[in-house]
Design a protein around this motif. Structure first.
Motif, PDB file in Angstrom:
ATOM      1  N   GLN A  26       0.930  -1.201  -0.018  1.00 23.71           N
ATOM      2  CA  GLN A  26      -0.105   0.113  -0.060  1.00 23.71           C
ATOM      3  C   GLN A  26       0.796   1.250  -0.020  1.00 23.71           C
ATOM      4  OE1 GLN A  26      -3.477   0.156   2.164  1.00 23.71           O
ATOM      5  NE2 GLN A  26      -4.136  -1.294   0.769  1.00 23.71           N
ATOM      6  N   CYS A  27       1.617   1.338   0.909  1.00 29.09           N
ATOM      7  CA  CYS A  27       2.553   2.851   0.969  1.00 29.09           C
ATOM      8  C   CYS A  27       3.725   2.502   0.541  1.00 29.09           C
ATOM      9  CB  CYS A  27       2.397   3.053   2.622  1.00 29.09           C
ATOM     10  SG  CYS A  27       3.309   2.187   3.799  1.00 29.09           S
ATOM     11  N   GLY A  28       4.212   1.588   0.348  1.00 23.15           N
ATOM     12  CA  GLY A  28       5.506   1.381  -0.137  1.00 23.15           C
ATOM     13  C   GLY A  28       6.552   1.242   0.856  1.00 23.15           C
ATOM     14  N   HIS A  29       6.210   1.398   2.101  1.00 23.42           N
ATOM     15  CA  HIS A  29       7.130   1.245   3.231  1.00 23.42           C
ATOM     16  C   HIS A  29       8.088  -0.033   3.046  1.00 23.42           C
ATOM     17  CE1 HIS A  29       8.765   0.793   7.292  1.00 23.42           C
ATOM     18  NE2 HIS A  29       8.263  -0.724   7.386  1.00 23.42           N
ATOM     19  N   ILE A  30       9.369   0.278   3.125  1.00 22.18           N
ATOM     20  CA  ILE A  30      10.265  -0.937   3.003  1.00 22.18           C
ATOM     21  C   ILE A  30      11.040  -1.060   4.594  1.00 22.18           C
ATOM     22  CG2 ILE A  30      12.692  -1.606   2.062  1.00 22.18           C
ATOM     23  CD1 ILE A  30      11.615  -0.007  -0.516  1.00 22.18           C
ATOM     24  N   GLU A  31      11.058  -2.314   4.953  1.00 23.08           N
ATOM     25  CA  GLU A  31      11.851  -2.450   6.248  1.00 23.08           C
ATOM     26  C   GLU A  31      12.834  -3.531   6.046  1.00 23.08           C
ATOM     27  OE1 GLU A  31       8.892  -2.589   9.375  1.00 23.08           O
ATOM     28  OE2 GLU A  31       9.541  -4.498  10.002  1.00 23.08           O
ATOM     29  N   ARG A  66       0.627   0.111   9.782  1.00 26.84           N
ATOM     30  CA  ARG A  66      -0.032   1.133   9.584  1.00 26.84           C
ATOM     31  C   ARG A  66      -1.235   1.099   8.845  1.00 26.84           C
ATOM     32  NH1 ARG A  66       2.623   6.773   9.595  1.00 26.84           N
ATOM     33  NH2 ARG A  66       0.520   7.115   8.598  1.00 26.84           N
ATOM     34  N   CYS A  67      -0.837   0.364   7.562  1.00 27.93           N
ATOM     35  CA  CYS A  67      -1.895   0.210   6.342  1.00 27.93           C
ATOM     36  C   CYS A  67      -2.813  -0.724   7.051  1.00 27.93           C
ATOM     37  CB  CYS A  67      -1.214  -0.147   5.136  1.00 27.93           C
ATOM     38  SG  CYS A  67       0.042   1.000   4.591  1.00 27.93           S
ATOM     39  N   SER A  68      -2.689  -1.606   7.633  1.00 28.64           N
ATOM     40  CA  SER A  68      -3.636  -2.871   7.934  1.00 28.64           C
ATOM     41  C   SER A  68      -4.778  -1.815   9.036  1.00 28.64           C
ATOM     42  CB  SER A  68      -2.984  -3.716   8.758  1.00 28.64           C
ATOM     43  OG  SER A  68      -1.795  -4.418   8.276  1.00 28.64           O
ATOM     44  N   GLU A  69      -4.107  -1.290   9.861  1.00 27.35           N
ATOM     45  CA  GLU A  69      -5.040  -0.360  10.748  1.00 27.35           C
ATOM     46  C   GLU A  69      -5.812   0.473  10.191  1.00 27.35           C
ATOM     47  OE1 GLU A  69      -2.440   1.463  13.462  1.00 27.35           O
ATOM     48  OE2 GLU A  69      -1.369  -0.272  14.331  1.00 27.35           O
ATOM     49  N   SER A  70      -5.199   1.403   9.071  1.00 27.76           N
ATOM     50  CA  SER A  70      -6.140   2.234   8.383  1.00 27.76           C
ATOM     51  C   SER A  70      -7.160   1.779   7.326  1.00 27.76           C
ATOM     52  CB  SER A  70      -5.381   3.524   7.828  1.00 27.76           C
ATOM     53  OG  SER A  70      -4.592   2.602   6.808  1.00 27.76           O
ATOM     54  N   GLN A  71      -7.381   0.648   7.508  1.00 24.45           N
ATOM     55  CA  GLN A  71      -8.274  -0.175   6.576  1.00 24.45           C
ATOM     56  C   GLN A  71      -9.622  -0.336   7.078  1.00 24.45           C
ATOM     57  OE1 GLN A  71      -6.356  -3.342   4.625  1.00 24.45           O
ATOM     58  NE2 GLN A  71      -6.313  -1.997   2.606  1.00 24.45           N
TER      59      GLN A  71
END
Lengths: 142, 142
Positions: A98-103, A137-142
């Motif tokens: 979703q957000c492209g966050h990479i870790e 974060r993306c799981s939460e905001s869904q």
DNA sequence: CTTTGTGCAAACGATTTGCAGGATG
DNA sequence: CATCCTGCAAATCGTTTGCACAAAG
């Protein structure tokens, strides 16, 4: 950590007969302090935020020099996007769809499995697990 | 296998309102019968070996159409090299550092580990293990 | 003062796009 | 005969290279 890392660039470049220029140092320092494996475009705008530090061509040149001496590596996670990473230790990646966050995922997370699961005959030397999914974060905001 | 696969392209393209042209079919058939995930360049020369089948632009267009309907996916194993794969099921890759040989690793080889090893919060949806090393032949000839 | 690096601009290679003509439904 | 597709050639985008000048040893 930051001391040994900046030592790394000085020692390693010199050991290869290459100079430690402000541009190379800036590129390496920027990669070290980021956790998101930036692209050349991101490096370019980030480095020149407050005044000119390096041109695009020199960023490419610097990255090539840093890669040749083993301080930096390329990371291929998305189609058509080349990212750079100052963490040359083996590790894996998680990328949020979703957000492209990479870790980074530590290497020992999957350490035991490759050796034990590969078919006989193939001799693994290096491997990377690329996981795509949703971050917190993306799981939460869904 | 070959019957269901050629069915796949006809049914899937039609279901998306796209035509099954000789060029699209040829690209897909070539990807199906190869195990080495070719590049566009390899597809181009392979398809036009015995007479003209498709132009370069049309191969790009065909691959895009086939990707959009989910019959084909891109594979990123080496820097600067984009490969195409008609196996859209989840699977992993082994790449020989010496000869460039690429072979698929079945998905269930590493199936159990990702779910159990990822840190809480990350929701994996897809993952790929890319292993680099030496294949049988290259190990022998050393 | 010789070597190495920078930065501009031009070159390059892979991919995409515009468009005229051809095939398909 | 309207729509979709092909194939050429031109455009585009990321990256590399040639070269004149600047900096470092």
């Amino acid at each position: 950590m930051s001391i040994s890392s900046t030592d790394a660039i000085v020692d390693t470049l010199k050991a290869h007969g290459l100079r430690v220029t402000p541009q190379r140092f800036a590129v390496y320092a920027n990669l070290l302090e980021r956790t998101d494996h930036p692209t050349v475009e991101q490096l370019l705008s980030d480095l020149n935020q407050a005044g000119p530090v390096s041109s695009q061509a020199t960023i490419y040149n610097s990255l090539q020099a840093l890669r040749e001496v083993g301080l930096v590596r390329e990371v291929l996670l998305e189609e058509g996007v080349v990212r750079y990473d100052a963490n040359v230790e083996q590790h894996h990646h998680f990328r949020c769809r979703q957000c492209g966050h990479i870790e980074d995922i530590p290497w020992n997370t999957f350490h035991e499995l490759v050796e034990s699961h590969l078919r006989p005959g193939l001799q693994p030397e290096r491997y990377e697990v690329t996981v795509t999914g949703c971050c917190d974060r993306c799981s939460e905001s869904q």
